[in-house]
Write a protein that holds these residues in place. Structure first.
Motif, short mmCIF file in Angstrom:
data_model
loop_
_atom_site.label_atom_id
_atom_site.label_comp_id
_atom_site.label_asym_id
_atom_site.label_seq_id
_atom_site.Cartn_x
_atom_site.Cartn_y
_atom_site.Cartn_z
N LEU A 95 -80.37 19.05 -34.35
CA LEU A 95 -81.27 20.07 -33.83
C LEU A 95 -81.68 21.00 -34.97
O LEU A 95 -80.83 21.50 -35.71
CB LEU A 95 -80.58 20.86 -32.71
N ASP A 96 -82.98 21.22 -35.11
CA ASP A 96 -83.50 22.04 -36.20
C ASP A 96 -83.92 23.43 -35.74
O ASP A 96 -83.97 24.37 -36.55
CB ASP A 96 -84.72 21.36 -36.84
N GLN A 97 -84.27 23.56 -34.46
CA GLN A 97 -84.83 24.83 -34.01
C GLN A 97 -84.54 25.01 -32.51
O GLN A 97 -84.52 24.04 -31.76
CB GLN A 97 -86.33 24.82 -34.25
N LEU A 98 -84.36 26.27 -32.11
CA LEU A 98 -84.21 26.64 -30.70
C LEU A 98 -85.43 27.46 -30.31
O LEU A 98 -85.79 28.41 -31.01
CB LEU A 98 -82.97 27.50 -30.47
N ARG A 99 -86.06 27.10 -29.20
CA ARG A 99 -87.13 27.90 -28.62
C ARG A 99 -86.69 28.25 -27.21
O ARG A 99 -86.81 27.45 -26.28
CB ARG A 99 -88.45 27.13 -28.61
N LEU A 100 -86.12 29.43 -27.09
CA LEU A 100 -85.53 29.87 -25.83
C LEU A 100 -86.51 30.76 -25.09
O LEU A 100 -86.94 31.79 -25.61
CB LEU A 100 -84.24 30.64 -26.08
N ASP B 135 -75.35 29.04 -37.77
CA ASP B 135 -76.06 30.29 -38.03
C ASP B 135 -77.53 30.09 -37.73
O ASP B 135 -78.11 29.04 -38.04
CB ASP B 135 -75.88 30.70 -39.50
N LEU B 136 -78.14 31.11 -37.12
CA LEU B 136 -79.53 31.03 -36.72
C LEU B 136 -80.35 32.12 -37.41
O LEU B 136 -79.83 33.19 -37.72
CB LEU B 136 -79.65 31.21 -35.20
N GLN B 137 -81.63 31.82 -37.59
CA GLN B 137 -82.54 32.82 -38.14
C GLN B 137 -83.72 32.95 -37.19
O GLN B 137 -84.42 31.97 -36.92
CB GLN B 137 -83.04 32.39 -39.52
N LEU B 138 -83.94 34.17 -36.68
CA LEU B 138 -85.08 34.43 -35.81
C LEU B 138 -86.36 34.32 -36.63
O LEU B 138 -86.53 35.01 -37.63
CB LEU B 138 -84.96 35.82 -35.18
N THR B 139 -87.26 33.41 -36.20
CA THR B 139 -88.48 33.18 -36.97
C THR B 139 -89.74 33.57 -36.21
O THR B 139 -90.81 33.70 -36.83
CB THR B 139 -88.60 31.71 -37.39
N LEU C 139 -90.25 34.38 -25.51
CA LEU C 139 -90.00 33.13 -26.22
C LEU C 139 -89.42 33.51 -27.57
O LEU C 139 -90.09 34.15 -28.39
CB LEU C 139 -91.30 32.32 -26.40
N LEU C 140 -88.16 33.19 -27.78
CA LEU C 140 -87.46 33.49 -29.03
C LEU C 140 -87.27 32.19 -29.80
O LEU C 140 -86.70 31.23 -29.27
CB LEU C 140 -86.10 34.12 -28.74
N THR C 141 -87.76 32.15 -31.02
CA THR C 141 -87.67 30.95 -31.84
C THR C 141 -86.68 31.20 -32.97
O THR C 141 -86.84 32.14 -33.75
CB THR C 141 -89.05 30.56 -32.41
N TYR C 142 -85.67 30.34 -33.03
CA TYR C 142 -84.63 30.43 -34.06
C TYR C 142 -84.57 29.12 -34.83
O TYR C 142 -84.52 28.05 -34.23
CB TYR C 142 -83.25 30.65 -33.42
N ASP C 143 -84.53 29.21 -36.15
CA ASP C 143 -84.24 28.03 -36.97
C ASP C 143 -82.74 27.98 -37.20
O ASP C 143 -82.09 29.02 -37.39
CB ASP C 143 -84.94 28.11 -38.32
N LEU C 144 -82.19 26.76 -37.15
CA LEU C 144 -80.79 26.60 -37.49
C LEU C 144 -80.69 26.53 -39.01
O LEU C 144 -81.42 25.76 -39.65
CB LEU C 144 -80.22 25.30 -36.87
N LYS C 145 -79.84 27.35 -39.57
CA LYS C 145 -79.67 27.35 -41.02
C LYS C 145 -78.84 26.14 -41.41
O LYS C 145 -77.93 25.74 -40.69
CB LYS C 145 -78.96 28.62 -41.47
N THR D 187 -74.76 27.78 -45.63
CA THR D 187 -75.48 28.96 -46.00
C THR D 187 -74.93 30.14 -45.24
O THR D 187 -74.34 29.98 -44.17
CB THR D 187 -77.00 28.84 -45.70
N SER D 188 -75.08 31.30 -45.78
CA SER D 188 -74.58 32.48 -45.07
C SER D 188 -75.71 33.48 -44.92
O SER D 188 -76.68 33.46 -45.65
CB SER D 188 -73.41 33.11 -45.86
N ALA D 189 -75.52 34.35 -43.94
CA ALA D 189 -76.53 35.39 -43.71
C ALA D 189 -76.50 36.33 -44.90
O ALA D 189 -75.46 36.62 -45.47
CB ALA D 189 -76.23 36.12 -42.41
N GLY D 190 -77.67 36.80 -45.26
CA GLY D 190 -77.60 37.60 -46.43
C GLY D 190 -78.50 38.69 -46.55
O GLY D 190 -78.61 39.48 -47.34
#
Length: 190
Positions: free
Chosen positions: A135-140, A162-166, A177-183, A187-190
């Motif tokens: 899975l590459d991305q979540l669109r909730l 870890d997810l990044q809101l895009t 509609l919240l779109t998150y890419d899976l890191k 990788t770490s949040a930074g």
């Protein structure tokens, strides 16, 4: 190369069905229907878990005027891929079982696709896609409702991700509609 994204309605408290197994709490106004039309026009195929596939295969071949022409056409013509260990065959037009190596099959599909693939339904399928690392991305689509029980979006075990809101989009109904890419792992949040 395409990506695999999950697009699913979820209540604010994290459920994708209510305690009775229904989804009639999820909104479906004209704005959202246009969003679904555009989404269906933008993808190369759909992925479903077995339960969702069986329910949708019983509905879509005979869907009428209650759905848009775009939805009726695209649900028929798009390739449909099924995550299942128990199904032995499919009858819905252009549907295919992913087989005994779903991770390999999905990675191959993504490599061969010019556009993205959508995982539309199924909590177990969503959890499996995370567990398999495909899975590459979540669109909730977060609906403004508390259900208090039902089927959780993610249930069972899966690795931390870890997810990044895009992207965000607000619908007039109040749904988001919240779109998150899976890191990528490591990788770490930074």
């Amino acid at each position: 190369m395409g990506r695999l994204f999950l697009h699913i309605n979820v209540s604010l408290d994290g459920y994708i069905t209510d305690p009775a197994g229904d989804i009639d709490w999820a909104f479906a106004d004209e704005e959202f229907q246009r969003h679904i039309d555009d989404l269906l026009e933008s993808i190369d195929g759909m992925v479903f878990g077995r339960t969702a596939f069986e329910q949708l295969a019983a509905y879509w071949p005979t869907a009428g005027d209650e759905v848009s022409t775009t939805q009726r056409r695209r649900m028929h013509e798009l390739p449909k891929y099924v995550l299942s260990r128990t199904l032995r065959g499919t009858e819905w037009h252009n549907s295919h079982l992913l087989g005994d190596d779903p991770a390999g099959a999905l990675k191959d599909l993504k490599r061969r696709s010019d556009r993205d693939l959508a995982l539309f339904a199924g909590g177990q399928a969503a959890t499996s896609a995370v567990r398999l690392g495909v899975l590459d991305q979540l669109r909730l689509v977060v609906n403004p409702v508390l259900l208090g029980g039902g089927t959780r979006l993610f249930d069972g075990t899966y690795p931390k991700a870890d997810l990044q809101l895009t992207d965000t989009r607000r619908f007039a109904s109040g749904a988001l509609l919240l779109t998150y890419d899976l890191k990528p792992s490591g990788t770490s949040a930074g």
